[in-house]
Design a protein around this motif. Structure first.
Motif, PDB file in Angstrom:
ATOM      1  N   TYR A   1     -50.785 -45.166 -26.508  1.00 34.91           N
ATOM      2  CA  TYR A   1     -49.513 -45.973 -26.864  1.00 34.91           C
ATOM      3  C   TYR A   1     -50.225 -47.197 -26.228  1.00 34.91           C
ATOM      4  CZ  TYR A   1     -45.428 -48.672 -25.055  1.00 34.91           C
ATOM      5  OH  TYR A   1     -44.557 -49.427 -25.109  1.00 34.91           O
ATOM      6  N   GLN A   2     -49.898 -47.713 -27.093  1.00 40.10           N
ATOM      7  CA  GLN A   2     -49.358 -49.949 -27.384  1.00 40.10           C
ATOM      8  C   GLN A   2     -48.728 -50.938 -27.130  1.00 40.10           C
ATOM      9  OE1 GLN A   2     -51.765 -47.810 -29.676  1.00 40.10           O
ATOM     10  NE2 GLN A   2     -53.588 -47.425 -28.805  1.00 40.10           N
ATOM     11  N   LEU A   3     -48.416 -51.564 -26.890  1.00 48.94           N
ATOM     12  CA  LEU A   3     -47.574 -52.581 -26.558  1.00 48.94           C
ATOM     13  C   LEU A   3     -47.980 -53.683 -26.606  1.00 48.94           C
ATOM     14  CD1 LEU A   3     -44.716 -53.350 -26.443  1.00 48.94           C
ATOM     15  CD2 LEU A   3     -45.114 -54.298 -23.309  1.00 48.94           C
ATOM     16  N   PHE A   4     -47.762 -54.372 -28.160  1.00 47.86           N
ATOM     17  CA  PHE A   4     -48.684 -56.077 -28.488  1.00 47.86           C
ATOM     18  C   PHE A   4     -47.893 -56.468 -28.817  1.00 47.86           C
ATOM     19  CE2 PHE A   4     -48.350 -52.709 -32.010  1.00 47.86           C
ATOM     20  CZ  PHE A   4     -47.620 -53.533 -33.158  1.00 47.86           C
ATOM     21  N   THR A   5     -48.117 -58.098 -29.361  1.00 48.37           N
ATOM     22  CA  THR A   5     -47.687 -59.166 -29.581  1.00 48.37           C
ATOM     23  C   THR A   5     -48.077 -60.038 -30.398  1.00 48.37           C
ATOM     24  OG1 THR A   5     -48.630 -61.034 -27.873  1.00 48.37           O
ATOM     25  CG2 THR A   5     -46.842 -60.258 -27.421  1.00 48.37           C
ATOM     26  N   TYR A   6     -46.990 -60.350 -31.756  1.00 48.24           N
ATOM     27  CA  TYR A   6     -48.150 -60.983 -32.861  1.00 48.24           C
ATOM     28  C   TYR A   6     -46.940 -62.326 -33.460  1.00 48.24           C
ATOM     29  CZ  TYR A   6     -44.112 -57.896 -35.403  1.00 48.24           C
ATOM     30  OH  TYR A   6     -42.920 -57.647 -35.232  1.00 48.24           O
ATOM     31  N   THR A   7     -47.657 -63.027 -34.440  1.00 41.09           N
ATOM     32  CA  THR A   7     -46.644 -63.941 -35.509  1.00 41.09           C
ATOM     33  C   THR A   7     -46.481 -63.545 -36.440  1.00 41.09           C
ATOM     34  OG1 THR A   7     -48.704 -65.232 -35.029  1.00 41.09           O
ATOM     35  CG2 THR A   7     -47.472 -65.460 -32.879  1.00 41.09           C
ATOM     36  N   GLY A   8     -45.707 -64.209 -37.089  1.00 38.65           N
ATOM     37  CA  GLY A   8     -45.679 -64.192 -38.767  1.00 38.65           C
ATOM     38  C   GLY A   8     -44.661 -65.120 -39.453  1.00 38.65           C
ATOM     39  N   THR A   9     -44.067 -65.276 -39.975  1.00 41.07           N
ATOM     40  CA  THR A   9     -43.711 -66.066 -41.070  1.00 41.07           C
ATOM     41  C   THR A   9     -42.586 -65.565 -42.072  1.00 41.07           C
ATOM     42  OG1 THR A   9     -44.839 -67.819 -40.334  1.00 41.07           O
ATOM     43  CG2 THR A   9     -43.439 -68.633 -42.209  1.00 41.07           C
ATOM     44  N   VAL A  10     -41.401 -65.914 -41.956  1.00 44.01           N
ATOM     45  CA  VAL A  10     -40.168 -65.018 -42.872  1.00 44.01           C
ATOM     46  C   VAL A  10     -39.934 -66.224 -43.943  1.00 44.01           C
ATOM     47  CG1 VAL A  10     -38.128 -64.162 -43.519  1.00 44.01           C
ATOM     48  CG2 VAL A  10     -39.439 -63.258 -41.793  1.00 44.01           C
ATOM     49  N   LYS A  11     -40.292 -65.827 -45.177  1.00 46.09           N
ATOM     50  CA  LYS A  11     -40.147 -67.390 -45.920  1.00 46.09           C
ATOM     51  C   LYS A  11     -38.103 -66.468 -46.633  1.00 46.09           C
ATOM     52  CE  LYS A  11     -44.329 -68.214 -46.792  1.00 46.09           C
ATOM     53  NZ  LYS A  11     -45.885 -68.948 -47.630  1.00 46.09           N
ATOM     54  N   LEU A  12     -37.229 -67.404 -46.603  1.00 46.58           N
ATOM     55  CA  LEU A  12     -35.901 -67.982 -47.103  1.00 46.58           C
ATOM     56  C   LEU A  12     -36.320 -67.952 -48.295  1.00 46.58           C
ATOM     57  CD1 LEU A  12     -34.151 -66.763 -44.230  1.00 46.58           C
ATOM     58  CD2 LEU A  12     -34.471 -65.335 -45.876  1.00 46.58           C
ATOM     59  N   GLY A  13     -35.305 -67.471 -49.805  1.00 46.74           N
ATOM     60  CA  GLY A  13     -35.548 -68.341 -50.561  1.00 46.74           C
ATOM     61  C   GLY A  13     -33.949 -67.943 -51.874  1.00 46.74           C
ATOM     62  N   TYR A  14     -34.103 -68.435 -53.122  1.00 36.88           N
ATOM     63  CA  TYR A  14     -32.886 -67.589 -54.131  1.00 36.88           C
ATOM     64  C   TYR A  14     -34.790 -67.116 -55.366  1.00 36.88           C
ATOM     65  CZ  TYR A  14     -29.273 -69.554 -51.623  1.00 36.88           C
ATOM     66  OH  TYR A  14     -28.118 -69.953 -51.275  1.00 36.88           O
ATOM     67  N   ASP A  15     -33.196 -65.077 -55.491  1.00 39.12           N
ATOM     68  CA  ASP A  15     -34.307 -65.729 -56.997  1.00 39.12           C
ATOM     69  C   ASP A  15     -33.509 -65.842 -58.222  1.00 39.12           C
ATOM     70  OD1 ASP A  15     -33.985 -63.969 -59.191  1.00 39.12           O
ATOM     71  OD2 ASP A  15     -33.944 -61.458 -58.523  1.00 39.12           O
ATOM     72  N   PHE A  16     -34.397 -67.158 -58.703  1.00 41.75           N
ATOM     73  CA  PHE A  16     -33.539 -67.702 -59.879  1.00 41.75           C
ATOM     74  C   PHE A  16     -33.267 -67.111 -60.694  1.00 41.75           C
ATOM     75  CE2 PHE A  16     -34.256 -70.634 -56.391  1.00 41.75           C
ATOM     76  CZ  PHE A  16     -33.637 -72.012 -56.924  1.00 41.75           C
ATOM     77  N   SER A  17     -33.119 -66.030 -61.043  1.00 37.20           N
ATOM     78  CA  SER A  17     -32.275 -65.439 -62.112  1.00 37.20           C
ATOM     79  C   SER A  17     -31.439 -65.075 -62.029  1.00 37.20           C
ATOM     80  CB  SER A  17     -33.665 -64.506 -62.590  1.00 37.20           C
ATOM     81  OG  SER A  17     -33.097 -62.754 -61.544  1.00 37.20           O
ATOM     82  N   LYS A  18     -30.643 -64.912 -61.026  1.00 38.92           N
ATOM     83  CA  LYS A  18     -29.429 -64.586 -60.585  1.00 38.92           C
ATOM     84  C   LYS A  18     -28.259 -65.414 -60.334  1.00 38.92           C
ATOM     85  CE  LYS A  18     -30.960 -60.399 -58.127  1.00 38.92           C
ATOM     86  NZ  LYS A  18     -30.983 -59.978 -56.704  1.00 38.92           N
ATOM     87  N   VAL A  19     -28.726 -66.998 -60.478  1.00 48.84           N
ATOM     88  CA  VAL A  19     -28.401 -68.145 -60.334  1.00 48.84           C
ATOM     89  C   VAL A  19     -27.668 -68.354 -61.585  1.00 48.84           C
ATOM     90  CG1 VAL A  19     -28.463 -70.668 -59.731  1.00 48.84           C
ATOM     91  CG2 VAL A  19     -30.122 -68.848 -58.351  1.00 48.84           C
ATOM     92  N   THR A  20     -26.064 -68.923 -61.613  1.00 49.35           N
ATOM     93  CA  THR A  20     -25.774 -69.285 -63.112  1.00 49.35           C
ATOM     94  C   THR A  20     -25.228 -70.230 -62.880  1.00 49.35           C
ATOM     95  OG1 THR A  20     -23.968 -67.877 -62.025  1.00 49.35           O
ATOM     96  CG2 THR A  20     -24.389 -66.672 -63.111  1.00 49.35           C
ATOM     97  N   TYR A  21     -25.036 -71.144 -64.063  1.00 50.81           N
ATOM     98  CA  TYR A  21     -24.447 -72.400 -63.948  1.00 50.81           C
ATOM     99  C   TYR A  21     -23.239 -72.631 -65.456  1.00 50.81           C
ATOM    100  CZ  TYR A  21     -29.413 -72.823 -62.586  1.00 50.81           C
ATOM    101  OH  TYR A  21     -30.498 -72.379 -61.909  1.00 50.81           O
ATOM    102  N   SER A  22     -22.466 -73.480 -64.938  1.00 54.35           N
ATOM    103  CA  SER A  22     -21.019 -73.933 -65.838  1.00 54.35           C
ATOM    104  C   SER A  22     -20.626 -75.205 -66.013  1.00 54.35           C
ATOM    105  CB  SER A  22     -19.653 -72.787 -64.739  1.00 54.35           C
ATOM    106  OG  SER A  22     -18.558 -72.952 -66.013  1.00 54.35           O
ATOM    107  N   VAL A  23     -20.879 -75.626 -67.152  1.00 51.36           N
ATOM    108  CA  VAL A  23     -20.881 -76.966 -66.827  1.00 51.36           C
ATOM    109  C   VAL A  23     -19.151 -77.293 -67.868  1.00 51.36           C
ATOM    110  CG1 VAL A  23     -21.223 -79.398 -68.624  1.00 51.36           C
ATOM    111  CG2 VAL A  23     -22.898 -77.396 -67.615  1.00 51.36           C
TER     112      VAL A  23
END
Length: 228
Positions: A103-125
């Motif tokens: 059994y091991q208990l440990f700590t760690y760090t990281g980075t979650v990068k959030l954003g959009y799937d731009f293929s799903k973005v729609t536009y209306s003019v």
């Protein structure tokens, strides 16, 4: 008597000549005025033609303008977390063998990068009302990068029969990532911040194009637009 008659005739001829010259000069001055007036009248009759340039924008133009941000990371969520790793030996029926648990208990760090799937973005003019509507999908995790150098063991219990090294934690990395991704996406504040950042960046890119200056830019979320 003849002399007097000749003088009279010469005088009358002179007067006639003078009268002719005066009349000619008078008529000569009036002609340009008549021409100028006629020219003025012709000018006033000519219609005034004005041309209005109509600027229209297509959905494709909006998409092309936002192409530079198609792989945009709108938020970096940095974290430090605690994890555990348990390992043991089993019999043939996956039954745990006593005294083989590590059994091991440990700590760690990281980075979650959030954003959009731009293929799903729609536009209306809407050119008539000068309005551009951008409909955004749900925020997604673009990447989750764990800093392997940050791993630190806080507690460790090793069996004599099943000693494991810290390198074995790599086998649980996917599990740690999936768990953290779900946790971050459940954080409403983090998701909202990522969404607002995206809107600011996209609006700035559109407004750099003079063609979009007169248009209002409105952002909708896909889940909200479905409910309307």
């Amino acid at each position: 008597m003849k002399k007097n008659l000749n003088y009279i005739l010469l005088g009358l001829a002179g007067l006639l000549l003078i009268a002719t010259i005066v009349i000619s000069l008078t008529l000569g001055k009036k002609k340009p005025e008549a021409t100028s007036q006629a020219s003025t009248e012709r000018k006033s009759i000519m219609p005034t033609i004005t041309t209005e340039v109509v600027v229209e924008i297509t959905d494709e133009e909006v998409e092309q303008a936002l192409e530079p941000v198609s792989e945009l990371i709108t938020m970096n969520y940095r974290y430090k977390d605690v994890g555990s790793y348990t390992s043991y030996k089993t019999w043939f029926d996956d039954e745990k063998i006593p005294f083989t648990t590590d059994y091991q208990l440990f700590t760690y760090t990281g980075t979650v990068k959030l954003g959009y799937d731009f293929s799903k973005v729609t536009y209306s003019v809407d050119n008539e009302n000068k309005k551009i509507t951008v409909t955004l999908p749900e925020v997604e995790v673009i990447a989750n990068e764990i800093d392997h150098d940050s791993f630190e063991v806080q507690d460790e219990k090793s069996s004599v029969f099943n000693q494991q090294s810290f390198d074995d934690f790599a086998s649980v990395e996917n599990e740690l990532i999936e768990k953290k991704n779900a946790e971050v996406l459940a954080d409403d504040e983090a998701v909202e911040e990522a969404s607002q950042n995206a809107e600011l960046i996209m609006k700035d890119f559109l407004q750099q194009n003079e063609k979009f200056d007169e248009y209002d830019i409105v952002f909708l979320k896909a889940k909200d637009s479905k409910g309307e």
